[in-house]
Each structure stands twice: as structure tokens, then as C-alpha cells.
Design a protein around this motif. Structure first.
Motif, PDB file in Angstrom:
ATOM      1  N   UNK A 133       0.848  -1.207   0.000  1.00  0.00           N
ATOM      2  CA  UNK A 133       0.000   0.000   0.000  1.00  0.00           C
ATOM      3  C   UNK A 133       0.877   1.248   0.000  1.00  0.00           C
ATOM      4  N   UNK A 134       1.919   1.221   0.820  1.00  0.00           N
ATOM      5  CA  UNK A 134       2.851   2.347   0.889  1.00  0.00           C
ATOM      6  C   UNK A 134       3.527   2.560  -0.472  1.00  0.00           C
ATOM      7  N   UNK A 135       3.876   1.466  -1.132  1.00  0.00           N
ATOM      8  CA  UNK A 135       4.509   1.553  -2.456  1.00  0.00           C
ATOM      9  C   UNK A 135       3.529   2.146  -3.476  1.00  0.00           C
ATOM     10  N   UNK A 136       2.249   1.778  -3.372  1.00  0.00           N
ATOM     11  CA  UNK A 136       1.243   2.317  -4.304  1.00  0.00           C
ATOM     12  C   UNK A 136       1.137   3.840  -4.121  1.00  0.00           C
ATOM     13  N   UNK A 137       1.172   4.295  -2.869  1.00  0.00           N
ATOM     14  CA  UNK A 137       1.074   5.742  -2.613  1.00  0.00           C
ATOM     15  C   UNK A 137       2.315   6.455  -3.173  1.00  0.00           C
ATOM     16  N   UNK A 138       3.490   5.872  -2.950  1.00  0.00           N
ATOM     17  CA  UNK A 138       4.718   6.481  -3.480  1.00  0.00           C
ATOM     18  C   UNK A 138       4.694   6.510  -5.008  1.00  0.00           C
ATOM     19  N   UNK A 139       4.226   5.406  -5.588  1.00  0.00           N
ATOM     20  CA  UNK A 139       4.204   5.356  -7.053  1.00  0.00           C
ATOM     21  C   UNK A 139       3.187   6.374  -7.598  1.00  0.00           C
ATOM     22  N   UNK A 140       2.101   6.595  -6.861  1.00  0.00           N
ATOM     23  CA  UNK A 140       1.138   7.623  -7.277  1.00  0.00           C
ATOM     24  C   UNK A 140       1.818   8.992  -7.267  1.00  0.00           C
ATOM     25  N   UNK A 141       2.567   9.282  -6.206  1.00  0.00           N
ATOM     26  CA  UNK A 141       3.263  10.577  -6.131  1.00  0.00           C
ATOM     27  C   UNK A 141       4.274  10.719  -7.273  1.00  0.00           C
ATOM     28  N   UNK A 142       4.960   9.628  -7.585  1.00  0.00           N
ATOM     29  CA  UNK A 142       5.953   9.700  -8.667  1.00  0.00           C
ATOM     30  C   UNK A 142       5.253   9.867 -10.014  1.00  0.00           C
ATOM     31  N   UNK A 143       4.336   8.957 -10.291  1.00  0.00           N
ATOM     32  CA  UNK A 143       3.783   8.847 -11.638  1.00  0.00           C
ATOM     33  C   UNK A 143       2.850  10.015 -11.976  1.00  0.00           C
ATOM     34  N   UNK A 211      11.589  12.374  -5.821  1.00  0.00           N
ATOM     35  CA  UNK A 211      11.683  13.773  -5.380  1.00  0.00           C
ATOM     36  C   UNK A 211      10.437  14.599  -5.719  1.00  0.00           C
ATOM     37  N   UNK A 212       9.230  14.064  -5.504  1.00  0.00           N
ATOM     38  CA  UNK A 212       8.053  14.884  -5.815  1.00  0.00           C
ATOM     39  C   UNK A 212       7.953  16.107  -4.904  1.00  0.00           C
ATOM     40  N   UNK A 213       8.638  16.048  -3.757  1.00  0.00           N
ATOM     41  CA  UNK A 213       8.609  17.183  -2.832  1.00  0.00           C
ATOM     42  C   UNK A 213       9.845  18.071  -3.010  1.00  0.00           C
ATOM     43  N   UNK A 214      10.631  17.788  -4.065  1.00  0.00           N
ATOM     44  CA  UNK A 214      11.870  18.494  -4.344  1.00  0.00           C
ATOM     45  C   UNK A 214      12.925  18.160  -3.272  1.00  0.00           C
ATOM     46  N   UNK A 215      13.967  18.984  -3.130  1.00  0.00           N
ATOM     47  CA  UNK A 215      15.045  18.660  -2.195  1.00  0.00           C
ATOM     48  C   UNK A 215      15.747  19.948  -1.781  1.00  0.00           C
ATOM     49  N   UNK A 216      16.607  19.841  -0.785  1.00  0.00           N
ATOM     50  CA  UNK A 216      17.430  20.986  -0.394  1.00  0.00           C
ATOM     51  C   UNK A 216      16.732  21.908   0.589  1.00  0.00           C
ATOM     52  N   UNK A 217      17.290  23.123   0.716  1.00  0.00           N
ATOM     53  CA  UNK A 217      16.787  24.070   1.720  1.00  0.00           C
ATOM     54  C   UNK A 217      15.313  24.391   1.534  1.00  0.00           C
ATOM     55  N   UNK A 218      14.860  24.464   0.252  1.00  0.00           N
ATOM     56  CA  UNK A 218      13.474  24.866   0.010  1.00  0.00           C
ATOM     57  C   UNK A 218      12.573  23.679  -0.276  1.00  0.00           C
ATOM     58  N   UNK A 219      12.974  22.505   0.205  1.00  0.00           N
ATOM     59  CA  UNK A 219      12.125  21.321   0.039  1.00  0.00           C
ATOM     60  C   UNK A 219      10.730  21.615   0.590  1.00  0.00           C
ATOM     61  N   UNK A 226       1.932  15.832   4.299  1.00  0.00           N
ATOM     62  CA  UNK A 226       1.318  15.252   3.107  1.00  0.00           C
ATOM     63  C   UNK A 226       1.425  13.732   3.140  1.00  0.00           C
ATOM     64  N   UNK A 227       2.592  13.230   3.547  1.00  0.00           N
ATOM     65  CA  UNK A 227       2.780  11.772   3.596  1.00  0.00           C
ATOM     66  C   UNK A 227       1.786  11.132   4.562  1.00  0.00           C
ATOM     67  N   UNK A 228       1.636  11.778   5.747  1.00  0.00           N
ATOM     68  CA  UNK A 228       0.735  11.222   6.761  1.00  0.00           C
ATOM     69  C   UNK A 228      -0.705  11.257   6.241  1.00  0.00           C
ATOM     70  N   UNK A 229      -1.105  12.420   5.714  1.00  0.00           N
ATOM     71  CA  UNK A 229      -2.490  12.564   5.223  1.00  0.00           C
ATOM     72  C   UNK A 229      -2.789  11.544   4.133  1.00  0.00           C
ATOM     73  N   UNK A 230      -1.870  11.430   3.167  1.00  0.00           N
ATOM     74  CA  UNK A 230      -2.123  10.525   2.041  1.00  0.00           C
ATOM     75  C   UNK A 230      -2.264   9.091   2.532  1.00  0.00           C
ATOM     76  N   UNK A 231      -1.360   8.695   3.433  1.00  0.00           N
ATOM     77  CA  UNK A 231      -1.423   7.313   3.910  1.00  0.00           C
ATOM     78  C   UNK A 231      -2.740   7.054   4.638  1.00  0.00           C
ATOM     79  N   UNK A 232      -3.117   7.952   5.542  1.00  0.00           N
ATOM     80  CA  UNK A 232      -4.311   7.705   6.365  1.00  0.00           C
ATOM     81  C   UNK A 232      -5.584   7.744   5.502  1.00  0.00           C
ATOM     82  N   UNK A 233      -5.683   8.729   4.608  1.00  0.00           N
ATOM     83  CA  UNK A 233      -6.895   8.809   3.767  1.00  0.00           C
ATOM     84  C   UNK A 233      -6.980   7.620   2.808  1.00  0.00           C
ATOM     85  N   UNK A 234      -5.868   7.353   2.119  1.00  0.00           N
ATOM     86  CA  UNK A 234      -5.893   6.296   1.094  1.00  0.00           C
ATOM     87  C   UNK A 234      -6.208   4.945   1.748  1.00  0.00           C
TER      88      UNK A 234
END
Ligand code: HEM
Length: 274
Positions: A133-143, A211-219, A226-234
Motif C-alpha cells: 500500500x505504501x509503495x502504491x502511494x509512493x508510485x502515485x506521487x511519482x507517476x 523527489x516529488x517534494x523536491x530537495x534541499x533548503x526549500x524542500x 502530506x505523507x501522513x495525510x495521504x497514507x491515512x486517507x488512502x
């Protein structure tokens, strides 16, 4: 034009007036909330506005302080803009993919059923019991790649990056699209494939190029939220329902609508209680 003559553009008619109107609407909405907070001053600060107001008060004699009402209102507007449509749009993509790939949805159902009691209150910790399930959520964010060109940034000083000279003041858009579809990092970049985030034993694995959330100082400031919300809702939605196309509908459009974030076309689905 706006960069050169911001004040002038307020007097010209055109589609930008609509953007100004939305901006004013958001600022007024937050300003009203700030005034309510000021009127109903709570003893202990309860939220960001309370803390910010206290900080303005504390630093009022410091001429270098950036804590002021304008900055507070803009901060709250940024959080509202950055924190609402991003997560809800990702969830829309996730459900669309579940309808398009029923075999993946079926696997999520089976995993949730096997790992969680029906009455169990789902928490973010449960992602460890639900690698698929976690992989499906990550793949949704990527794809779905909703923040395909990130947020525009301005270069603060003359900079050289990997041999490229970037002048102070240049506007930069990080091309996140090129990363989340990079064939060197993803086995099937153009295919929705939760296995991108699973090892051969089915354990969840994170990826450097995720890197859907980007990276570095302005990540993204709200990545964790977002990760928590997506996991709990999905996970709650998939535990409660099977998602299918409405009767008679055969086609699924997975093309995006281009905008500040990439949205799916409006669609209907059936949520059948499980
Ligand atoms: C699926 C959900 C989300 C995605 C894909 C996402 C993605 C991004 C990306 C790519 C950036 C630009 C980073 C950069 O410029 O390098 C960003 C910035 C930002 N995000 Fe998110 N975001 C999401 C959810 C949220 C949430 C829930 C919040 C707040 C509650 C939030 C608040 C922000 C803020 C305030 C910034 C600007 C940060 C800064 O300027 O330092 N985002 N986000």
C-alpha cells in the motif's frame, strides 16, 4: 510585465485581474481569521496565528525583525495554498489508478485485510505493516508528478552550478519531471508500477530519485504532513470501499490538465462498500 511594473498591472484589464482577485480573497479570508484571533485572545497560544502574533509583539522594538502582519498573512496563505490542492489532487490520482488497475487495487485490499483488524484505527505507523500500500502511494506521487516544475525560485547571488553560470535575480524552475521519469533510476518510468518501491522480498524501499517534494533548503515544508495525510486517507478509503467505474463507462482518461499542478480530468467512480 508584472516583474517590471507590479503597480501598473493592477490598473490594466486582463486575465491577471482574476489572479489578483483570488489573491485578495485569500488575504481577506486570512486577515478575518487573524482579527478573530486578536479579539478572542486565548491564554496559551493554540495555533500558528497565535504564535505568530505573540512573536510580533515580542519583537516589536527590533527594527530588523521580519515578524509583521503582512508576513504572517502571506505565511498562512502559503500554507493553505501549498497544503490543500496538492494532497487532494494526489488522492484523486490514486483513486483513478486504482480504477484503472483493479489487480493493484485488489492487492492493496488483500494486504490491508491481512494486516489490520477491521476496527483498528489506522495510523501512519501502520505503513510498516503495509509495504505494498505504501509503495502504491509512493508510485502515485511519482507517476502523477503533480508538481512537475516545482515552485519558481529566484537566484539570490551570481552562482555557478555544474559549470552553468546563473546570474543573480534569475528565475529558476526545478524540473522535477526529469527526475521522477528518469530511465536511469526507474525500471519502467512511463508505467504505473508499485514495484519501483519494493525489493524482491516485497519490503518497501525508498528511492534517491523519488523527489516529488523536491530537495534541499526549500524542500516542501509540508512533506511530512502530506505523507501522513495521504497514507491515512488512502488506506481508510481502500479498507472501506472497492472503487470501480460507473456502469456503462469503459474509458479512463489518465492524461493530465496542465496548470500550477497537474490535475486529472474530472471523473466519476463508484465506491462500493466492502
Ligand atoms: C502531495 C502533496 C505535496 C507535494 C507533491 C508538494 C510539493 C512541493 C514542491 C515540489 C515544493 C517546491 C520545493 C522547491 O521549490 O524546491 C513545495 C513547496 C512548499 N510546500 Fe508542498 N507539496 C505537497 C503538500 C504540501 C502540504 C500538505 C503543505 C503544507 C501544509 C505544503 C506546503 C509547502 C510550502 C509552504 C512550500 C514552500 C516552501 C518554501 O518556500 O520554503 N506542501 N511543495
Amino acid at each position: 510585465m508584472y516583474d517590471a511594473f507590479p503597480w501598473l498591472m493592477h490598473h490594466f484589464p486582463g486575465p491577471h485581474q482574476e489572479v489578483f482577485a483570488f489573491n485578495d480573497f485569500m488575504h481577506n479570508l486570512v486577515m478575518n481569521e487573524v482579527q478573530t484571533h486578536e479579539r478572542e485572545k486565548a491564554g496559551d497560544p493554540q495555533d500558528l496565528i497565535d504564535f505568530y502574533l505573540a512573536q510580533i509583539e515580542k519583537t516589536k522594538d527590533d527594527p530588523t525583525s521580519t515578524f509583521n502582519k503582512d508576513n504572517m498573512v502571506q505565511t498562512v496563505v502559503d500554507l493553505l495554498l501549498g497544503g490543500t490542492e496538492t494532497t487532494s489532487t494526489t488522492l484523486l490520482w490514486a483513486l483513478l489508478y486504482m480504477v484503472k488497475y483493479p489487480e493493484i487495487q485488489e492487492r492493496v485490499h488483500r494486504e490491508i485485510e491481512a494486516a489490520l483488524e477491521p476496527s483498528h484505527l489506522i495510523s501512519y505507523q501502520d505503513r510498516k505493516k503495509l509495504p505494498y500500500t505504501n509503495a502504491v502511494i509512493h508510485e502515485t506521487l511519482r507517476y502523477s508528478n503533480i508538481t512537475s516544475v516545482g515552485v519558481p525560485r529566484q537566484c539570490m547571488r551570481n552562482t555557478t552550478l555544474m559549470g552553468f553560470h546563473i546570474k543573480k535575480g534569475t528565475l529558476l524552475l526545478p524540473n522535477l519531471h526529469s527526475v521522477v521519469y528518469d530511465a536511469e533510476h526507474w525500471e519502467t518510468p512511463w508505467k504505473f508500477n508499485p514495484n519501483h518501491f519494493l525489493d524482491l522480498d516485497g519490503n518497501f524501499v525508498n528511492k534517491e530519485a523519488f523527489l516529488p517534494f523536491s530537495a534541499g533548503h526549500r524542500v516542501c515544508l509540508g512533506e511530512q504532513m502530506a505523507r501522513v495525510e495521504l497514507f491515512i486517507f488512502f488506506t481508510n478509503l481502500l479498507r472501506a470501499f472497492t472503487f470501480q467505474l460507473p456502469e456503462g463507462v469503459k474509458e479512463i482518461n489518465t492524461e493530465y490538465i496542465l496548470g500550477a499542478i497537474l490535475q486529472p480530468h474530472p471523473y466519476k467512480l463508484r465506491a462500493i462498500p466492502r
